[in-house]
Every structure is written in C-alpha cells, then in structure tokens.
Write a protein that holds these residues in place. Sequence first.
Motif, short mmCIF file in Angstrom:
data_model
loop_
_atom_site.label_atom_id
_atom_site.label_comp_id
_atom_site.label_asym_id
_atom_site.label_seq_id
_atom_site.Cartn_x
_atom_site.Cartn_y
_atom_site.Cartn_z
N UNK A 223 0.84 -1.19 0.00
CA UNK A 223 0.00 0.00 0.00
C UNK A 223 0.88 1.25 0.00
N UNK A 224 0.41 2.27 -0.69
CA UNK A 224 1.11 3.54 -0.79
C UNK A 224 0.20 4.65 -0.28
N UNK A 225 0.76 5.57 0.49
CA UNK A 225 0.03 6.74 0.96
C UNK A 225 0.11 7.75 -0.18
N UNK A 226 -0.95 7.85 -0.95
CA UNK A 226 -0.95 8.66 -2.17
C UNK A 226 -2.21 9.52 -2.24
N UNK A 227 -2.12 10.60 -2.96
CA UNK A 227 -3.21 11.57 -3.09
C UNK A 227 -4.33 10.99 -3.94
#
Length: 160
Positions: free
Chosen positions: A82-86
């Motif tokens: 998982x990536x913390x992305x906009x």
Amino acid sequence: MPLSRQKAPPELNAPPRLANHLTTVRSCETAELATPFAALPIIDVGPGPSKGTTAFCFNLTLVSPTNPGSKCGRSSGLLKAEFYADDKQRRKVNSIGVQPAGGAMRYLSATWGAVGENTLKATPLNWSKAQANGGRICLVLYDTVTLDSFCMGNELDTCW
C-alpha cells in the motif's frame, strides 16, 4: 521491458525513497519493520510501458522485523503493498507493475481505498518470501504528475 537505474527526474532534487513497510497479514500494522518485508531506499525511474508514462519502481528485500515473534513479524507471505498517495490524483495512475523475484513483470489496474483514505494498493500479490526478496513494484504514472506530488507525507521525495 526492463528498467535501468536512472537518476531521479530533476524536479525531485534527490532520489525518492519508500518508507520500509509493506502489508502482509490483513490485520498487520503498517509500522516500519513490523514485517519481514521492506523496500530498498532508492527508487528506479524509467520509461513506463505506455507512451507518456514513467515507471517508479520499488525494489523489495527481506529485513529482520522489530518483533519477530509477533503475528506480523512471523509473516511468511506478502499479500499486498500500500502507498500513501493523493487519491485526488487517482486518474494519474496508468497501472501498477508487479514482478516477483525471478518472474515476469505484469501490470495491474490501480486499486484504491475509500475516498479520503489516500491509499493506493498493489494487490493481489500473494508472494512468498522468496518471491518478495528481489521483487519489484512499479507505480506507472502519467507524465503530467511527479512522484513527489502524487505520494503524500511530510518528507520530501518519500513514498509511504
């Protein structure tokens, strides 16, 4: 198509990095070193599989978890990353490339958490430790966005 190690795009000023946490067991925490899986601190940048795209590739490795006896520390498989992305830039993702160690690259459609969660998921992986150690996950973004503006967090040139 193999990607060669390249310098980060000039607008990034320094090589971007991914914080060392990946998701294994569905209920595992995402704290750094909670699991035996991590991304190396340098991202490979190269042309994407489609015209007008760039691939930002994270190379995976195995690490010693902080608490190897815990449920997360004992994880033997990598289910997803998982990536913390906009999530306001959902449409800036062309695809996500996934390549287990020794395997071929394949491209998945982007999967996002609920609106407002800002979570981009590379799923399903279902990789063993052997497949994860040396595996790669590539965010393929359209050239209209930089990785720094796409990934969220307080640290410059970092993807969480």
